[in-house]
Design a protein around this motif. Structure first.
Motif, PDB file in Angstrom:
ATOM      1  N   LEU A 159       1.172  -1.005  -0.157  1.00  0.00           N
ATOM      2  CA  LEU A 159      -0.050  -0.104  -0.373  1.00  0.00           C
ATOM      3  C   LEU A 159       0.463   1.190   0.297  1.00  0.00           C
ATOM      4  O   LEU A 159       0.329   2.055  -0.321  1.00  0.00           O
ATOM      5  CB  LEU A 159      -0.999  -0.210   1.334  1.00  0.00           C
ATOM      6  CG  LEU A 159      -1.792   1.056   1.568  1.00  0.00           C
ATOM      7  CD1 LEU A 159      -3.367   0.113   2.560  1.00  0.00           C
ATOM      8  CD2 LEU A 159      -1.446   2.490   2.472  1.00  0.00           C
ATOM      9  N   LEU A 160       2.054   1.231   0.694  1.00  0.00           N
ATOM     10  CA  LEU A 160       2.670   2.010   0.629  1.00  0.00           C
ATOM     11  C   LEU A 160       3.420   2.755  -0.493  1.00  0.00           C
ATOM     12  O   LEU A 160       4.527   3.650  -1.072  1.00  0.00           O
ATOM     13  CB  LEU A 160       3.573   2.447   2.291  1.00  0.00           C
ATOM     14  CG  LEU A 160       2.724   2.256   3.500  1.00  0.00           C
ATOM     15  CD1 LEU A 160       3.826   2.279   4.850  1.00  0.00           C
ATOM     16  CD2 LEU A 160       2.117   4.077   3.496  1.00  0.00           C
ATOM     17  N   SER A 161       4.453   1.517  -0.468  1.00  0.00           N
ATOM     18  CA  SER A 161       5.484   1.165  -2.321  1.00  0.00           C
ATOM     19  C   SER A 161       4.594   1.759  -3.421  1.00  0.00           C
ATOM     20  O   SER A 161       4.642   2.345  -4.246  1.00  0.00           O
ATOM     21  CB  SER A 161       6.404   0.036  -2.000  1.00  0.00           C
ATOM     22  OG  SER A 161       5.114  -0.379  -2.340  1.00  0.00           O
ATOM     23  N   ALA A 219       2.771  18.304   2.131  1.00  0.00           N
ATOM     24  CA  ALA A 219       1.939  17.193   1.402  1.00  0.00           C
ATOM     25  C   ALA A 219       0.740  16.935   1.990  1.00  0.00           C
ATOM     26  O   ALA A 219       0.290  16.413   1.043  1.00  0.00           O
ATOM     27  CB  ALA A 219       3.245  16.616   1.487  1.00  0.00           C
ATOM     28  N   VAL A 220       1.010  16.648   2.735  1.00  0.00           N
ATOM     29  CA  VAL A 220      -1.126  16.106   3.992  1.00  0.00           C
ATOM     30  C   VAL A 220      -1.765  16.948   3.039  1.00  0.00           C
ATOM     31  O   VAL A 220      -2.719  16.524   2.723  1.00  0.00           O
ATOM     32  CB  VAL A 220      -0.630  16.093   5.434  1.00  0.00           C
ATOM     33  CG1 VAL A 220      -1.308  15.607   5.745  1.00  0.00           C
ATOM     34  CG2 VAL A 220       0.591  14.837   5.086  1.00  0.00           C
ATOM     35  N   VAL A 221      -1.655  18.266   2.790  1.00  0.00           N
ATOM     36  CA  VAL A 221      -2.904  19.220   3.393  1.00  0.00           C
ATOM     37  C   VAL A 221      -2.611  19.440   1.596  1.00  0.00           C
ATOM     38  O   VAL A 221      -4.490  19.100   1.620  1.00  0.00           O
ATOM     39  CB  VAL A 221      -2.321  20.791   3.665  1.00  0.00           C
ATOM     40  CG1 VAL A 221      -3.664  21.570   3.344  1.00  0.00           C
ATOM     41  CG2 VAL A 221      -2.611  20.738   4.926  1.00  0.00           C
ATOM     42  N   LEU A 222      -1.917  19.216   0.431  1.00  0.00           N
ATOM     43  CA  LEU A 222      -2.563  19.617  -0.455  1.00  0.00           C
ATOM     44  C   LEU A 222      -3.046  18.127  -1.044  1.00  0.00           C
ATOM     45  O   LEU A 222      -3.817  18.544  -2.557  1.00  0.00           O
ATOM     46  CB  LEU A 222      -1.255  19.863  -1.821  1.00  0.00           C
ATOM     47  CG  LEU A 222      -0.468  21.472  -0.960  1.00  0.00           C
ATOM     48  CD1 LEU A 222       0.910  21.468  -2.369  1.00  0.00           C
ATOM     49  CD2 LEU A 222      -1.638  22.383  -1.682  1.00  0.00           C
ATOM     50  N   SER A 223      -2.654  17.161  -0.696  1.00  0.00           N
ATOM     51  CA  SER A 223      -3.217  15.649  -1.109  1.00  0.00           C
ATOM     52  C   SER A 223      -2.396  15.718  -2.739  1.00  0.00           C
ATOM     53  O   SER A 223      -3.793  15.153  -2.948  1.00  0.00           O
ATOM     54  CB  SER A 223      -4.854  15.543  -0.921  1.00  0.00           C
ATOM     55  OG  SER A 223      -4.571  15.585   0.795  1.00  0.00           O
ATOM     56  N   MET A 237       1.702   8.906   1.337  1.00  0.00           N
ATOM     57  CA  MET A 237       1.440   7.569   1.939  1.00  0.00           C
ATOM     58  C   MET A 237       0.914   8.136   2.930  1.00  0.00           C
ATOM     59  O   MET A 237       0.344   7.348   3.057  1.00  0.00           O
ATOM     60  CB  MET A 237       3.221   7.046   2.706  1.00  0.00           C
ATOM     61  CG  MET A 237       4.380   6.961   1.401  1.00  0.00           C
ATOM     62  SD  MET A 237       5.972   6.017   2.867  1.00  0.00           S
ATOM     63  CE  MET A 237       6.482   5.463   1.628  1.00  0.00           C
ATOM     64  N   ILE A 238       0.923   9.529   3.214  1.00  0.00           N
ATOM     65  CA  ILE A 238      -0.107  10.038   3.675  1.00  0.00           C
ATOM     66  C   ILE A 238      -0.642  11.285   3.600  1.00  0.00           C
ATOM     67  O   ILE A 238       0.174  12.230   4.078  1.00  0.00           O
ATOM     68  CB  ILE A 238      -0.055   9.735   5.591  1.00  0.00           C
ATOM     69  CG1 ILE A 238      -1.048   9.996   6.953  1.00  0.00           C
ATOM     70  CG2 ILE A 238       1.334  10.538   5.578  1.00  0.00           C
ATOM     71  CD1 ILE A 238      -2.539   9.520   6.352  1.00  0.00           C
ATOM     72  N   ASP A 239      -1.860  11.851   3.369  1.00  0.00           N
ATOM     73  CA  ASP A 239      -2.342  12.881   3.455  1.00  0.00           C
ATOM     74  C   ASP A 239      -3.658  13.249   3.275  1.00  0.00           C
ATOM     75  O   ASP A 239      -4.358  11.778   3.946  1.00  0.00           O
ATOM     76  CB  ASP A 239      -2.042  13.426   1.691  1.00  0.00           C
ATOM     77  CG  ASP A 239      -2.908  12.605   1.205  1.00  0.00           C
ATOM     78  OD1 ASP A 239      -3.833  11.967   1.003  1.00  0.00           O
ATOM     79  OD2 ASP A 239      -2.781  12.772  -0.586  1.00  0.00           O
TER      80      ASP A 239
END
Length: 348
Positions: free
Chosen positions: A152-154, A273-277, A307-309
């Motif tokens: 899922l992450l890679s 990066a998390v916020v922009l998604s 990986m996470i947003d």
């Protein structure tokens, strides 16, 4: 008198069912408030643009708007082909490759299955929008959760489409491709091993059926394409707008202050990066446009985002349960930053 009595009796008698006396007219319903519809809103906006065309023309001709438009168009035009190709390949894999294939291909030992699943993400293109349901399908078909989470992450971080887009976005820094591959694969494997050691089965809730169950393969393919294009394309536009705004509107002193502090620069782009998604097929072009920041800070942006947003957190909570997402997302965020800093210090 007889007529008067008859009239009185008639007036006092209750109405007989089925006669016209019981057909009472219902009072008219009060007028409901009119709701704004999309065509009405579009028409109003067009009329407003026509009425305000002179101020709008002057605003668009301002230097700051010209700079904003240049950055926005450049980011979108560069990223769009990779986004479309990634979505098509992701939909094909999600629909036409049976999940049982991965269960047979992975080693039976979880400790070995984790790195194999992580490396498998390098050869199987797919954006993060598709990786969550695919990982859920893998677990349902018998793949150990640690290996499924590593995939899922890679998969959205180191697949060929993403690495090619990174090479195109950073033509003068080819080491960014290797750094992104190493840092992302490291996070995927470590998170898989951590889940193997510390994860609990009651933290993981799986959907009862496949996302495209009951549809033909062709219909499922085009449904997946439409869904991913709408979502990923929308986030690409938002990301390009944010990058253009940072370049054109944000005071250069602020950007230089954040960029001059190595720790603050990394944290700033990681949170961004998390916020922009932004979809992983397009985030390299947004990162490359942030010229004030160091390569290590940009690497943090590229490692954290796939990986996470915000959208991934919502998808993970919906697929695996909120308890899982509340534990998995913060750990992934911290480990992604640490891996980016370590890899950037060595390779960049």
């Amino acid at each position: 008198m007889a007529i008067t009595k008859a009239t009185a009796v008639t007036e006092a008698a209750p109405p007989v069912e089925g006669t016209r006396h019981d057909r009472r007219e219902t009072p008219p319903a009060p007028d409901e408030p009119r709701r704004l519809t999309s065509p009405l809103v579009l028409t109003m906006l067009l009329l407003l643009m026509v009425l305000l065309q002179s101020p709008v023309r002057r605003a668009l001709s301002a230097p700051v708007m010209q700079s904003w438009t240049t950055v926005f168009v450049a980011v979108v035009v560069q990223a769009l082909p990779f986004l479309v190709l990634g979505v098509l390949l992701s939909a094909a894999i999600a629909v036409y490759v049976p999940p049982s294939f991965f269960a047979r291909a992975l080693p039976s030992r979880p400790a070995l299955a984790v790195p194999v699943a992580g490396v498998a993400g390098a050869v199987l293109p797919g954006c993060e929008c598709a990786s969550v349901p695919v990982a859920g399908a893998l677990v349902r078909r018998g793949v150990t959760p640690a290996a499924a989470l590593a995939f899922l992450l890679s998969a959205p971080a180191i697949n060929p489409i993403v690495l090619t887009a990174t090479a195109v976005a950073f033509p003068r820094n080819p080491e960014m491709v290797l750094a992104r591959f190493v840092a992302s694969l490291l996070v995927a494997c470590v998170m898989g091993w951590l889940w193997q050691r510390l994860g609990r089965t009651d933290w993981l809730r799986l959907p009862a059926h496949a996302p495209h169950e009951g549809e033909t393969k062709g219909a499922a393919f085009w449904d997946s394409v439409r869904h991913d294009v709408m979502h990923a394309g929308g986030f690409l536009v938002v990301g390009a707008m944010a990058a253009a705004t940072l370049k054109a509107v944000a005071p250069q002193e602020w950007l230089r202050t954040a960029a001059d502090n190595p720790l603050l620069a990394v944290l700033t782009l990681a949170v961004l990066a998390v916020v922009l998604s932004i979809c992983s097929e397009a985030d390299a072009f947004v990162a490359a446009s942030l010229t004030e920041f160091s390569l290590t800070a940009k690497l943090a942006f590229l490692v954290v985002g796939p990986m996470i947003d915000l959208k991934l957190f919502a998808m993970q909570a919906g697929t695996f349960g909120r308890g899982f997402a509340l534990r998995f997302a913060p750990a992934t965020f911290v480990l992604a930053i640490a891996s980016a800093v370590l890899t950037g210090w060595i390779l960049l």
